[in-house]
Design an enzyme around this catalytic site. Sequence first.
Site, PDB file in Angstrom:
ATOM      1  N   ASP A 103       0.862  -1.164   0.000  1.00 36.46           N
ATOM      2  CA  ASP A 103       0.000   0.000   0.000  1.00 36.46           C
ATOM      3  C   ASP A 103       0.912   1.231   0.000  1.00 36.46           C
ATOM      4  O   ASP A 103       2.093   1.161   0.301  1.00 36.46           O
ATOM      5  CB  ASP A 103      -0.956  -0.013   1.215  1.00 36.46           C
TER       6      ASP A 103
HETATM    7  C1  GLC Z   1      -4.319   4.345  -0.344  1.00 36.60           C
HETATM    8  C2  GLC Z   1      -5.194   3.220   0.162  1.00 36.60           C
HETATM    9  C3  GLC Z   1      -5.329   2.097  -0.813  1.00 36.60           C
HETATM   10  C4  GLC Z   1      -5.284   2.659  -2.223  1.00 36.60           C
HETATM   11  C5  GLC Z   1      -3.870   3.160  -2.449  1.00 36.60           C
HETATM   12  C6  GLC Z   1      -3.703   3.810  -3.832  1.00 36.60           C
HETATM   13  O1  GLC Z   1      -3.557   4.876   0.690  1.00 36.60           O
HETATM   14  O2  GLC Z   1      -4.918   2.667   1.438  1.00 36.60           O
HETATM   15  O3  GLC Z   1      -6.558   1.409  -0.525  1.00 36.60           O
HETATM   16  O4  GLC Z   1      -5.610   1.672  -3.166  1.00 36.60           O
HETATM   17  O5  GLC Z   1      -3.456   4.078  -1.437  1.00 36.60           O
HETATM   18  O6  GLC Z   1      -4.455   4.996  -3.886  1.00 36.60           O
END
Ligand code: GLC
Length: 746
Positions: free
Chosen positions: A285
């Site tokens: 993430d």
């Molecule tokens: C965010 C979220 C995740 C998302 C990613 C890309 O912080 O936690 O669910 O897909 O970053 O935006």
Amino acid sequence: MKRFLFSFAFILISTFLMGQNAKIEQKITKLLDQMTLEEKVGQMTQYSSFFDVTGPAPSGGDNKNKYDQIKTGQVGSMLNVRGAKQVREMQKLAVENTRLGIPLIFGYDVIHGHKTIAPIPLAESASWDMEAIQRSAEVAAIEAAAEGLNWTFAPMVDISRDARWGRVMEGAGEDPFLGSKIAKARVQGFQGDDLSATNTIAACTKHFAAYGFAESGKDYNTADIGTSTLYNIVLPPFKAAVDAGCRTFMNSFNELNGIPATADTYLQRDLLKGEWGFDGFIVSDWGSMIEMVAHGHAEDGKHAAELSANAGSDMDMESHVYVKHLKNLVESGKVDIAHVDDAVRRILRVKFELGLFDDPYKYCDEAREKELLYNAAHTEAVLDMAKKSIVLLKNEKNILPLAKSGQKIALIGDLADDKNSPLGNWRLASDNNTAVSVLEGMESMSKNTITHETGVQLYSGDAFFHQHININTTEANGIGKAVEAASQADVVVMVLGEHGFQSGEGRSRANIGLPGMQEELLKMVYAANPNMVLVLMNGRPLAIPWAAENVPAIVEGWQLGSQSGNAIASVLYGDYNPSGKLPMTFPRDVNQVPIYYNYKNTGRPGPKNEVFWSHYSDQTNAPLYPFGYGLSYTTFEYSEPKVTTMGRTADVTVTITNTGKVAGTEIAQLYIRDKVASVTRPVKELKGFEKVVLEAGASKTITFKLTEQELGFYNNQGKYIVEAGQFDVMVGTSSADTKKVSFSIK
Ligand code: GLC
């Protein structure tokens, strides 16, 4: 003969697919053999978009680095780039400048729709309608692919029991059985049967794992849970996504039992890639690798890269630690090249399956983009989804459905004419003011005189995805006009709740009542005219005991996306008889949280006429509205369930009758209780449900099949077991309203 033909076809197709897969593996091996270590590390690096690719190259700083690294093969994926033209330009940077011309894979948060916005996932889950949920994901994939994208960071399958957590809006609620069915439907909706088609995209099941158990509902907080909860509650939807063929996973920000998920070798290598046989890839993430320094698990970025690579995190989203350190870590022997080769093989496999090597620009067709975005069929699909997501919580004195003419309606609330909030939190690609408001929906469906008054403003200033919302807690000047309008009306329709950016990532709330001055507005308008319908517009369960006690009709309208107002008006006027059931318990009081239906009995269950049992002295244990609850404009009756057992299976039969005056849809639910087990089992667990459509007066007999798949559980060693003994089976209209029968298995 039929059976032979079917088997023959199955063998043919399987052989063909195995042949295709073998061809892809050969191509990957050939490519891997040509790649330098730097190019391999490049495939494991993902950056967020940085500039208008049709404009000048970025000058200086991080964005210049990203731009240059794409051209030298040090980037494998981009996120937050969209638009057929933009993606084509970005893809050209990689394909036309790098030594091997390996295409980028483009990811985006296509969570509940893309341009045409569907209801938030928690709302969709209230439909319990897998076909509608799958169709919703299909529509999202068609529009995302039309904008050049080939990968979404969805479905989010985090089970949660805590309405304070802002991301409950993004998941499927509190139950692993319902959550597993929904995970499968969403993966299949996004990916379809052919990942190389230009109307399907790779799914990404997230956040692996236990992110929904962040302590005290505070986002990004510690998750510390026992093995029984991990195996029986958290993991099943992830396993369902693997079984549905999901091609990518995303790990999570949280630590699980002391280990940040990004560095959790057991979760990522032993369980997901090992025991479950997942052959796609895992993306971290955003920044979760470098955040291990803050967690106190990594010394620095280099150590974070080492831990992540060895634990099985295949791609680095915006930590910039693989691109900086992984080559050196391999050369110094701290990371085995085999781990890098495995990660790159997985990433290339998905790119081949998407058809990106056959044609890196296949998703970049501007004519197709123009034709498919906001397509009429998509509007129809999200309207259908929205109607099925609405839950009728209360309808005394049969105020609902409203008449379509001859009534003076006072429509009150800031959210009643809001065209953005209904789009919810994850509406990144949508355009502003594209939701049909409740006011517009009601006006288009009736000849009533509708007077709208804001009453109190919900917030002031701007509202953006990445900044705090300034909720109005002081200014109440409009209440007088709202009270006046209500006193002149036959019926009052209040639209109250949360702004779309009051739930979602980083949006935890310590209080889960009606935000701002809305409760005060509600009480003063009710005093003027109690003939009231309350429409809730919210991204989480709300604790609204006063409303539940006093307001005669309450409709859970969630954040239903582009067609929100039309769906809500369809229910208010009776064009659609509500059929939704709550996928998450509504607390009476935030202090009851976490509160959920599948709780353990404890050694001192109640109620008892003494103090020594599991309860509060100042609050009931009962929720405001239980899991699986939802009313209809008609009524349904259930016969006593009957069970017949065969060895370790049981058939449970029940007859449901529509005892009301209008046709309706009932979601019949089946729960079990394993009375005595080596690891205690909940007082009830959802193990079956069926949507039944019945004309007034009609009946239908349905049979639920219980097998070892439903009767077993994971023990504290993570082993699935089925134990002999007695089971209660409960069938009914909600988790709190069932009829029981029992049986035993040997
Ligand atoms: C965010 C979220 C995740 C998302 C990613 C890309 O912080 O936690 O669910 O897909 O970053 O935006």
